[in-house]
Design a protein around this motif. Structure first.
Motif, PDB file in Angstrom:
ATOM      1  N   GLU A  34      15.907  39.758  15.339  1.00 58.15           N
ATOM      2  CA  GLU A  34      17.119  39.056  14.824  1.00 58.15           C
ATOM      3  C   GLU A  34      18.456  40.051  14.871  1.00 58.15           C
ATOM      4  O   GLU A  34      18.298  41.163  14.321  1.00 58.15           O
ATOM      5  CB  GLU A  34      17.151  38.484  13.602  1.00 58.15           C
ATOM      6  N   ALA A  35      19.306  39.874  15.662  1.00 63.08           N
ATOM      7  CA  ALA A  35      20.506  40.707  16.133  1.00 63.08           C
ATOM      8  C   ALA A  35      21.357  40.754  14.853  1.00 63.08           C
ATOM      9  O   ALA A  35      21.820  41.967  14.527  1.00 63.08           O
ATOM     10  CB  ALA A  35      21.342  40.167  17.296  1.00 63.08           C
ATOM     11  N   GLY A  36      21.556  39.704  14.302  1.00 63.70           N
ATOM     12  CA  GLY A  36      22.303  39.803  12.846  1.00 63.70           C
ATOM     13  C   GLY A  36      21.658  40.276  11.702  1.00 63.70           C
ATOM     14  O   GLY A  36      20.636  40.459  11.633  1.00 63.70           O
ATOM     15  N   PRO A  37      22.728  40.390  10.893  1.00 65.44           N
ATOM     16  CA  PRO A  37      22.186  41.123   9.398  1.00 65.44           C
ATOM     17  C   PRO A  37      21.340  39.932   8.562  1.00 65.44           C
ATOM     18  O   PRO A  37      21.000  40.386   7.613  1.00 65.44           O
ATOM     19  CB  PRO A  37      23.476  41.397   8.787  1.00 65.44           C
ATOM     20  N   THR A  38      21.408  38.839   8.868  1.00 64.11           N
ATOM     21  CA  THR A  38      20.717  37.429   7.904  1.00 64.11           C
ATOM     22  C   THR A  38      20.484  36.612   9.053  1.00 64.11           C
ATOM     23  O   THR A  38      21.037  36.481  10.052  1.00 64.11           O
ATOM     24  CB  THR A  38      21.402  37.549   6.810  1.00 64.11           C
ATOM     25  N   ILE A 113      15.013  26.906   6.268  1.00 58.95           N
ATOM     26  CA  ILE A 113      13.723  26.220   5.986  1.00 58.95           C
ATOM     27  C   ILE A 113      12.667  26.924   6.474  1.00 58.95           C
ATOM     28  O   ILE A 113      11.588  27.157   5.764  1.00 58.95           O
ATOM     29  CB  ILE A 113      13.700  24.700   6.330  1.00 58.95           C
ATOM     30  N   LEU A 114      12.429  27.102   7.873  1.00 56.20           N
ATOM     31  CA  LEU A 114      11.502  27.622   8.520  1.00 56.20           C
ATOM     32  C   LEU A 114      11.274  29.153   8.027  1.00 56.20           C
ATOM     33  O   LEU A 114      10.066  29.599   7.560  1.00 56.20           O
ATOM     34  CB  LEU A 114      11.810  27.733  10.048  1.00 56.20           C
ATOM     35  N   HIS A 115      12.220  29.655   7.660  1.00 61.23           N
ATOM     36  CA  HIS A 115      12.222  31.055   7.228  1.00 61.23           C
ATOM     37  C   HIS A 115      11.571  31.125   5.892  1.00 61.23           C
ATOM     38  O   HIS A 115      10.630  32.082   5.580  1.00 61.23           O
ATOM     39  CB  HIS A 115      13.697  31.826   7.276  1.00 61.23           C
ATOM     40  N   GLU A 116      12.024  30.219   4.979  1.00 61.11           N
ATOM     41  CA  GLU A 116      11.507  30.226   3.450  1.00 61.11           C
ATOM     42  C   GLU A 116       9.905  29.974   3.693  1.00 61.11           C
ATOM     43  O   GLU A 116       9.261  30.467   2.691  1.00 61.11           O
ATOM     44  CB  GLU A 116      12.307  29.332   2.913  1.00 61.11           C
ATOM     45  N   ILE A 126      10.035  39.523   9.967  1.00 59.16           N
ATOM     46  CA  ILE A 126      11.333  39.593  10.703  1.00 59.16           C
ATOM     47  C   ILE A 126      12.228  40.659  10.221  1.00 59.16           C
ATOM     48  O   ILE A 126      12.012  41.196   9.143  1.00 59.16           O
ATOM     49  CB  ILE A 126      11.941  38.199  10.030  1.00 59.16           C
ATOM     50  N   ARG A 127      12.886  41.101  11.591  1.00 55.94           N
ATOM     51  CA  ARG A 127      13.529  42.392  11.272  1.00 55.94           C
ATOM     52  C   ARG A 127      15.134  42.131  11.429  1.00 55.94           C
ATOM     53  O   ARG A 127      15.253  41.433  12.599  1.00 55.94           O
ATOM     54  CB  ARG A 127      13.183  43.632  12.035  1.00 55.94           C
ATOM     55  N   PHE A 128      16.054  42.450  10.533  1.00 57.85           N
ATOM     56  CA  PHE A 128      17.345  42.154  10.924  1.00 57.85           C
ATOM     57  C   PHE A 128      18.061  43.159  11.588  1.00 57.85           C
ATOM     58  O   PHE A 128      17.525  44.529  11.504  1.00 57.85           O
ATOM     59  CB  PHE A 128      17.960  41.437   9.681  1.00 57.85           C
ATOM     60  N   ASN A 129      19.397  42.993  12.032  1.00 52.61           N
ATOM     61  CA  ASN A 129      20.001  44.102  12.605  1.00 52.61           C
ATOM     62  C   ASN A 129      19.209  44.805  13.731  1.00 52.61           C
ATOM     63  O   ASN A 129      19.246  46.018  14.005  1.00 52.61           O
ATOM     64  CB  ASN A 129      20.624  45.020  11.733  1.00 52.61           C
TER      65      ASN A 129
END
Length: 396
Positions: A34-38, A113-116, A126-129
């Motif tokens: 994921e490009a974003g921080p969260t 919901i899916l992430h949780e 999952i990896r952010f930034n």
């Protein structure tokens, strides 16, 4: 499984996380980049159709979605003077779906919901930034190249990274289509339009030769979308005065609506020339984009993800040749062109028809369809995208 590397997924939006959840459910490890921080909190799409809810139910996500959204059993077509052209009730689809309605719920709720649901599963990483800037297909595996130069290896790379997809560009896949000359303005307000428009449905489309628009209710606010002519500057559009002038056209004599959000964007109708090239695969906006009339973009992306995983899992397990992935391309690209692109273009043309004969013909056609139970049922099969899924299943 013959392939031990995880499936890489570029993008943690709703389509990317549906693909991830579908793979994890089948015991396949995934790495979401994921490009974003969260997880994003953008509202963006907010309509979920019946078959999409059935798919989300299979992933264990529908119940929480419904609890956080608004069930909309009716959809209306209205004229500018608030007269009702036609009303359709999705409950007639109870014979073909477990969720005979539209759910109005912002897309960020689904991603959360899916992430949780997956957060404690060791198969989910999952990896952010972690913005994917390039992708390399080595034949036996792929590498995602991140913005900082990091390379991550995987079995396949699913591009769920939006309209400007780096995965699509890395695969050299053309994104064919056009851009509408007008922009779309989305306004939201906490004012309850149902309090001044008797019988207003939670989803209502207004046909008008001068300026079509639609009203859509999500938890806490009503969203309205208006077209904006090309000659009007972005700066003018984003002013409070412009927003109030648009809202003033909804109900004559009212312009005092509190404005909570304002979003302006260009609208495209584009489809990738192929949805898969080697080990690089496309879903959602990376594969196709369209105008939002009918709420088919996000839903079509979810349908892409579920269809792709159905083909990809047997390949990963060594039970099928990767040639089966071409069937994913034929089915999902086929119905995107045949149904989604065509229907969203027709939806816009119907609402904005300037020719009096064409405008009246649309009104008569809608009224006649709504009045006939068999025709209404058939119409809603198309509107809810059940027909497009049936058509995809016919393609071999």
């Amino acid at each position: 499984m013959t392939e031990q590397k995880p499936v890489l997924i570029a993008g943690a939006g709703p389509v990317g996380l549906v693909a991830a959840a579908s793979l994890v459910k089948q015991g396949i490890p995934v790495v979401v980049l994921e490009a974003g921080p969260t997880i994003s909190t953008e509202m963006r799409a907010s309509t979920f159709h019946a078959p999409t809810l059935d798919m989300l139910d299979d992933l264990g996500a529908a119940e929480a979605m419904i609890a956080q959204g608004i069930i909309g059993p009716r959809v209306q077509y209205r004229a500018r003077d608030q007269s009702l052209i036609a009303e359709f009730d999705f409950r007639v689809l109870a014979d073909v779906t477990r969720h005979p309605y539209r759910l109005q719920c912002e897309q960020f709720k689904l991603t959360r919901i899916l992430h949780e649901l997956m957060s404690k599963n060791p198969l989910y990483d999952i990896r952010f930034n972690a913005r994917v800037e390039n992708a390399i297909d080595h034949g036996e595996h792929v590498e995602a190249v991140l913005e900082d130069g990091t390379r991550i290896a995987g079995a396949y790379l699913i591009g769920a990274d939006g309209a400007h997809s780096a995965v699509r560009k890395a695969a050299g896949i053309a994104f064919e289509g056009f851009t509408w000359p007008e922009r779309f303005l989305v306004l939201s307000t906490e004012f309850d339009f149902a309090s001044i428009i008797p019988g207003l449905a939670d989803v209502s489309y207004y046909a008008d030769p001068e300026e079509w628009f639609f009203l859509l209710r999500v938890p806490g606010v009503w969203r309205a979308m208006f077209p904006v002519r090309a000659e009007v500057s972005d700066e003018e559009v984003m002013t409070e005065a412009f927003a109030r002038a648009r809202f003033a056209r909804v109900v004559e004599g009212r312009c005092d609506y509190p404005i909570k959000h304002t979003t302006l964007y260009r609208v495209h109708q584009r489809v990738a020339e192929t949805f898969c090239r080697g080990r690089l695969l496309l879903v959602g906006d990376a594969a196709h984009i369209n105008n939002p009339l009918g709420g088919m973009g996000l839903n079509g992306g979810v349908h892409d993800a579920v269809n792709l995983v159905e083909k990809l899992v047997p390949v990963l397990r060594g039970e099928a040749d990767d040639a089966v992935l071409s069937l994913y391309d034929r089915q999902r690209r086929g119905v995107t062109v045949e149904h989604v692109q065509r229907q969203t273009i027709v939806n816009k043309q119907n609402l904005e028809a300037r020719d009096p004969v064409a405008h009246q013909a649309f009104r008569d056609r809608m009224a006649s369809t709504a009045a006939d139970p068999a025709k209404a049922h058939a119409y809603l099969l198309g509107m809810s995208m059940i027909n497009s899924l049936r058509r995809a299943a016919e393609i071999v």
